[in-house]
Design a protein around this motif. Sequence first.
Motif, mmCIF file in Angstrom:
data_model
loop_
_atom_site.group_PDB
_atom_site.id
_atom_site.type_symbol
_atom_site.label_atom_id
_atom_site.label_comp_id
_atom_site.label_asym_id
_atom_site.label_seq_id
_atom_site.Cartn_x
_atom_site.Cartn_y
_atom_site.Cartn_z
ATOM 1 N N SER A 195 37.655 29.358 38.728
ATOM 2 C CA SER A 195 36.792 30.401 39.290
ATOM 3 C C SER A 195 35.851 30.978 38.246
ATOM 4 O O SER A 195 34.646 31.117 38.480
ATOM 5 C CB SER A 195 37.647 31.522 39.885
ATOM 6 N N CYS A 196 36.394 31.315 37.081
ATOM 7 C CA CYS A 196 35.550 31.999 36.095
ATOM 8 C C CYS A 196 34.533 31.054 35.462
ATOM 9 O O CYS A 196 33.391 31.454 35.197
ATOM 10 C CB CYS A 196 36.408 32.687 35.034
ATOM 11 N N ARG A 198 33.209 28.388 36.939
ATOM 12 C CA ARG A 198 32.194 28.115 37.955
ATOM 13 C C ARG A 198 31.221 29.288 38.061
ATOM 14 O O ARG A 198 30.006 29.096 38.144
ATOM 15 C CB ARG A 198 32.868 27.859 39.300
ATOM 16 N N ARG A 199 31.768 30.495 38.017
ATOM 17 C CA ARG A 199 30.911 31.678 38.088
ATOM 18 C C ARG A 199 29.988 31.757 36.872
ATOM 19 O O ARG A 199 28.785 32.022 37.006
ATOM 20 C CB ARG A 199 31.790 32.926 38.162
#
Length: 671
Positions: A195-196, A198-199
Amino acid sequence: CLGNSVQRKIYIPLNRTAPCVRLLNATHQIGCQSSLSGDTGVIHVVEKEEDLEWALSTGPNPPYMILLDGNLFSRKILMQLRGNSRISGLAVAAASDPPPEGFSPGLQCPNDGFGVYSEDYGPQFAHCNGSVWNPGGSGISYEDFPFPIFLLEDANETQVIKECFRAHNLGAAPRFPLCAMQLQARMHAAASTVSCMRRSSLQSAFSINPEIVCDPLLDYNVWSSLHPINSSGKVEPGQRLVLAATRVDSHSFFWNVAPGAEGAVGSFVALLAAAAALQAAPGAQRLPRNVLFVFFQGETFDYIGSSRLVFDMEQEKFPLRLENVGAFLELGQVSLRNDSVLWMHTDPVSRQNASVDFQVKTLLAALHNSSSGSGVSLREPEFSQPLPPSSFQRFLRSRSIPGVVLSDHRAAFHNRYFQSIYDTAENIGMRYPEGLSPEQRLRFVTGTAQALAQVATLLARALFSLAGGGAGSESIRADPETVTQLLYGFLIDSNNSWFQSVIKPDQNGILGPFPQHYVAVSSPTNTTQLLQAVLGNLTGTRLNLSREECQNPGKTPGMQPELFEYWWVQGPRDGNSSARIPGCVRSGARLSPALSPAFELRRWDSREFSTWTESRWKEIRARIFLVASRDMELLTLFLGFLVLLLSLLLTFLINSKAALLFGPPPGPSGY
């Protein structure tokens, strides 16, 4: 300035603290975090377990900020606090003496799933089946806590908090104002590395000022060789060498508090001393086989350094290929020996191959022969016992290489403080007589230094033999004074006269007391820079070159910059003056990346490679202050609004009656 002055009168900052921060991997987040502006609570001091009940259920002024005695910091206590809405945070006072029963916040099966043993290779040994290496591990470093947890490193600051608590918070119904604490450690990343990353990737692609929320754990491995290796070339496929390795990094529950005395420092100090002893051995430069020394970074977090080196060898991004490694010797934890015994661990699965088994027996025989007169006794555990957590396992995942891991434990770790703040110099028995100056302590040969010098002597002799050396290995001996200086520099104070002399003039900022060995996200870390400098000093040659010639070796014929690194170092002090005698050191000590291949391949959900990242944050802060009651706060707020309304009303009335109160406005002529 006025605002800062008012703030100083209200708040007492806590300057020597270490937070628990958020780390993430492919599937989880671990660590701690606060709310956006920090979490605040009334301080409650817990010096025995019964004191918790007040904060958890009966105290009249929640939420509470717990000040916990370091000896009570345990999984049981943390699980009681987690999920209780009456608790807003936790400050841990470091215990002056480590808990006698031991304390390890790490896992019972370190690096589980990233070693060699799996359902496809030695399934009977997978997940530490039958071999729990760290039985005292509570695993709290790998839990997720929804409130901030800070370590208080200064006993004086802890005493200030306790005095504030006694003055304002004692009693069954303490009267306001009460002593409160605010802890701020808001983490930007959440959920997982997938998640991090990709963000962060999307932000970098579409934003002029991207907001990066997490960074991969990374640094550099340090390596050197007995004979020079062309860093831009390739070793011939048929050439076999001996690889001697150990890990450099450690970890604890709190960010950048990782002394790692038994977990890492004792081992890499012994390998440094062995490299120096082998380099100085008569006939070492004529040995038919080369020896490669490698110091791996990031091994605590699923073998970052070793997995990257194996990956680079396979991708031919390193001067060696895997087939060039003919034998592998690794130093595990070696500082807590019982009766001078070291255990020789081998892999029972690869030894089922007759050829590998024969080569392993050759390694074991060389070690046994080298132990004579070294002060070290060698033993083998049962043949059916797997390897302990070690970098060697990452090499075995790719190729069956004969290898031995040396450690002070047969089965479970002797280290009761594995991956904790208490794995310090005292844990490995470093003791100094009273009254010694820092310079005298630097050179005082402790019993621990003598024991590790014996390990280094054994290793240097074994490497000499495995590299093709014949008679004469018994004259090889590691220097205990070198070992004691290394231990002092990497565990107690790196800002000492020897370390000052081996670094470059622009590296003074990496020196300081109580060095820590966390891998971090900015590289190279202080430990890595010091390690390269010390390795170069111990195994290199001092040359009579000018500063310009040393810093630009490519401009001078015959310097061979592809084979050597050239360092212009500060050198020792010139007598009692502050001036130094600088010089040029030529060595083969180099760096190679210790960034997980998962980030090179953008496989952030990888189960093959380490995926650990560290969240970014804006501010880390801890402070105490006096807080008024809720009724007083509401009354103050109400009075503030009342004063505001009265001011507005008064302004309106004065403005509407301005002509009457101040006379008519002047005409065009001014009259």
